[in-house]
Motif scaffolding. Structure first.
Motif, PDB file in Angstrom:
ATOM      1  N   ASN A 182       1.586   3.981  -4.240  1.00 38.61           N
ATOM      2  CA  ASN A 182       1.679   2.728  -5.005  1.00 38.61           C
ATOM      3  C   ASN A 182       0.912   2.846  -6.317  1.00 38.61           C
ATOM      4  O   ASN A 182       0.416   1.858  -6.840  1.00 38.61           O
ATOM      5  CB  ASN A 182       1.125   1.566  -4.169  1.00 38.61           C
ATOM      6  CG  ASN A 182      -0.387   1.673  -3.969  1.00 38.61           C
ATOM      7  OD1 ASN A 182      -0.984   2.709  -4.252  1.00 38.61           O
ATOM      8  ND2 ASN A 182      -1.002   0.603  -3.502  1.00 38.61           N
ATOM      9  N   ASP A 204       5.710   3.819  -8.670  1.00 38.11           N
ATOM     10  CA  ASP A 204       5.507   3.815  -7.232  1.00 38.11           C
ATOM     11  C   ASP A 204       6.679   4.556  -6.600  1.00 38.11           C
ATOM     12  O   ASP A 204       7.663   4.862  -7.279  1.00 38.11           O
ATOM     13  CB  ASP A 204       5.487   2.373  -6.698  1.00 38.11           C
ATOM     14  CG  ASP A 204       4.376   1.537  -7.305  1.00 38.11           C
ATOM     15  OD1 ASP A 204       3.353   2.116  -7.730  1.00 38.11           O
ATOM     16  OD2 ASP A 204       4.535   0.299  -7.377  1.00 38.11           O
ATOM     17  N   THR A 229       0.846  -1.192   0.000  1.00 37.89           N
ATOM     18  CA  THR A 229       0.000   0.000   0.000  1.00 37.89           C
ATOM     19  C   THR A 229       0.887   1.251   0.000  1.00 37.89           C
ATOM     20  O   THR A 229       2.085   1.186   0.282  1.00 37.89           O
ATOM     21  CB  THR A 229      -0.901   0.056   1.243  1.00 37.89           C
ATOM     22  OG1 THR A 229      -0.056   0.185   2.411  1.00 37.89           O
ATOM     23  CG2 THR A 229      -1.761  -1.193   1.366  1.00 37.89           C
ATOM     24  N   ASN A 260      -0.827  -0.227  -8.283  1.00 38.29           N
ATOM     25  CA  ASN A 260      -2.240  -0.303  -7.912  1.00 38.29           C
ATOM     26  C   ASN A 260      -3.167  -0.023  -9.087  1.00 38.29           C
ATOM     27  O   ASN A 260      -4.174  -0.700  -9.264  1.00 38.29           O
ATOM     28  CB  ASN A 260      -2.511   0.693  -6.780  1.00 38.29           C
ATOM     29  CG  ASN A 260      -3.850   0.449  -6.109  1.00 38.29           C
ATOM     30  OD1 ASN A 260      -4.285  -0.689  -5.988  1.00 38.29           O
ATOM     31  ND2 ASN A 260      -4.491   1.522  -5.689  1.00 38.29           N
ATOM     32  N   THR A 261      -2.832   1.010  -9.900  1.00 38.13           N
ATOM     33  CA  THR A 261      -3.760   1.408 -10.964  1.00 38.13           C
ATOM     34  C   THR A 261      -3.099   1.528 -12.334  1.00 38.13           C
ATOM     35  O   THR A 261      -3.787   1.598 -13.341  1.00 38.13           O
ATOM     36  CB  THR A 261      -4.391   2.785 -10.665  1.00 38.13           C
ATOM     37  OG1 THR A 261      -3.369   3.784 -10.785  1.00 38.13           O
ATOM     38  CG2 THR A 261      -4.975   2.858  -9.270  1.00 38.13           C
TER      39      THR A 261
END
Ligand SMILES: [Zn+2]
Lengths: 385, 130
Positions: free
Chosen positions: A115, A211, A26, A119-120
């Motif tokens: 992140n 990130d 995270t 994450n995306t």
């Protein structure tokens, strides 16, 4: 007094974490790793921290100042979760210096982590669509910067080739930085021929999507020499804001960096020629041109020829973004922290292959929103106090 | 009447009023009764002098392209489109799109005229060559 916090506080810990890709983690995880590393550099632990400054990406808790302190078991006397976009971290240093000088706290931790890539896969922004711009589907934030670039080209004859040379210089620096995400050859032609995003900006005129996290530890100058690392002092700092949305920016070729830079220099008692290394927020290639002009490193309108001359590349007269910048090193969404960490490393002489010789003064500059918030920090070694 | 009791602070806010005018096919922007500045986007206070005597006026709709970018959308998603900033003749600046002309021909300095696009859910202003 405008110079009252000059040299009042120092950075005694600076660290990076999760650069590039940090799958399965995270944003908080990344920020905490950076925080622990920065504290370890200073020989401190979370138990020593009594002030917390920081923010996380837009999809995290907006109260991340509280959340992060809770996760780390810190009960701060002073918390700042101010959001001015990617520039915000250069205002945390300013606020921390004030709080430390006035004795409101003793040990300030400044954090950031994101992140977004893992994450995306794309930029995670805190900015919501603005109803008077949204119907036209500008890409946020690229089209806003592209509009500014179109004005700069129109008014000053700045060319796409000149803008591309900013990306090329950043890559040359990145090639000397083992931590940089994008390394390898990059030519002006490569930049021009890469995918157009929002004209005149191609994907190589745009910062990376990675990130990454970073953290700083700041203490009062009174005890700055009690730590393992050579302290880096905040000599000057100032913020200026002109707008939020690009349609409300009065002059698309003049940013508030002119104002923030002038006041930061004034506080530091310095001028552009005193600066050994510049770390600025290069979200897009046009940013570097605009900020170098507005901060006084070249005249308004001459930024294009200045960067194309090789001045900002390795071996040039003004080392800019020695880590490779947001264009080639790291860009997890809010790059401001990375200008500070690289500035600290250069002033400590930790730059390795990319080290700028005898660097005593670093200018770090953050940009937030769409050229909206400009915040300048001038850092110096003990010799500059 | 004190500033805090001014009419501007009662009834529908400026965003709603603007949208209602657009719904009737009218582009309205605000003009400051104190300093004369034309203001866009709709606000409660003048960005020039801080005054709150903003009145709704009908601009000529004529303007000049101030800045332009072509967003390189993929063909299968509808292809590239332009995004412009337009300086209205009266002074206010809007974001917009220039219809009825090739993207490549949308240039800074080009004269344009506003029209209202009512094809979607909520009407909005676009431009065409003047
Ligand atoms: Zn006014």
């Amino acid at each position: 007094m405008s110079n009252s916090i000059r040299g009042a506080a120092a950075i005694v810990g600076a660290s990076l974490a999760g650069l590039g890709e940090a799958p399965g983690r995270t944003s908080e995880d990344i920020a905490i790793e950076a925080s622990y590393k920065a504290l370890a550099e200073a020989g401190l632990t979370t138990q020593d921290v009594d002030a917390v400054f920081g923010s996380l990406p837009g999809d995290c808790s907006p109260l991340s100042g509280l959340l992060m302190a809770e996760i780390m078991g810190i009960q701060p006397k002073f918390t700042d979760n101010n959001r001015t976009g990617g520039s915000t971290f250069l205002s945390y240093t300013l606020m921390a210096a004030m709080a430390l000088k006035e004795g409101l706290c003793d040990t300030a931790l400044i954090f950031y982590g994101s992140n977004q890539r893992s994450n995306t896969g794309k930029l995670v922004s805190s900015v919501r669509p603005f109803p008077y711009e949204a119907p036209y589907n500008p890409i946020f934030p690229a089209t806003s910067y592209a509009l500014a670039a179109s004005r700069h080209m129109h008014l000053y004859g700045t060319t796409r080739e000149q803008m591309a040379s900013v990306a090329v210089a950043a890559r040359q620096w990145a090639n000397m930085n083992p931590e940089a995400f994008m390394r390898g050859p990059l030519s002006v032609a490569d930049v021009l021929n890469s995918r157009m995003v929002s004209s005149p900006l191609t994907v190589r005129d745009c910062c990376l999507v990675t990130d990454g996290g970073a953290a700083l530890v700041m203490v009062s100058a009174k005890r700055a020499k009690d730590f393992p690392k050579q302290p880096v002092y905040l000599l000057g700092g100032a913020a200026a804001t002109t707008h939020m949305n690009i349609m409300a920016m009065a002059d698309l070729t003049k940013t508030a960096a002119k104002d923030s830079g002038q006041r930061a220099f004034q506080m530091a008692g310095m001028k552009p020629s005193d600066v050994d290394v510049v770390e600025l927020y290069d979200a897009f290639t046009i940013n570097t041109i605009l900020f170098l002009e507005d901060l006084g490193f070249c005249k308004k309108g001459e930024g294009g020829s200045f960067v194309a001359s090789g001045a900002i590349a390795p071996g040039g007269s003004l080392p800019v973004n020695t880590n490779g910048g947001g264009l080639s090193c790291v860009h997890p969404g809010m790059y401001g922290m990375f200008t500070l960490v690289e500035g600290v490393r250069q002033l400590r002489g930790e730059g390795g292959e990319r080290q700028v010789k005898n660097a005593e003064v670093a200018l770090c500059h953050g940009n937030g929103g769409v050229l909206s918030s400009q915040i300048t920090n001038i850092l110096g070694t003990e010799a500059t106090l | 009447m004190s500033a805090t009791q001014a009419p501007v602070f009662s009834g529908p806010g400026p965003d709603r009023v603007y949208q209602e005018y657009l719904g009737k096919g009218e582009l309205r922007i605000q003009r400051c009764g104190d300093c004369g500045k034309q203001v866009f986007y709709p606000r409660l206070a003048c960005t020039g002098c801080g005054g709150i005597k903003l009145e709704w006026v009908q601009p000529s709709g004529r303007g000049t392209v101030h800045a332009v970018s072509i967003v390189n959308r993929q063909t299968e998603k509808g292809g590239p489109y332009n995004v412009v900033l337009v300086d209205l003749a009266e002074g206010a600046r809007m974001m917009g799109r220039v219809d009825g002309v090739d993207n490549a021909d949308v240039k800074i300095g080009m004269a344009v005229k506003a029209k209202i696009d009512s094809s979607g859910k909520a009407p909005f202003v676009v431009f065409e060559p003047a």
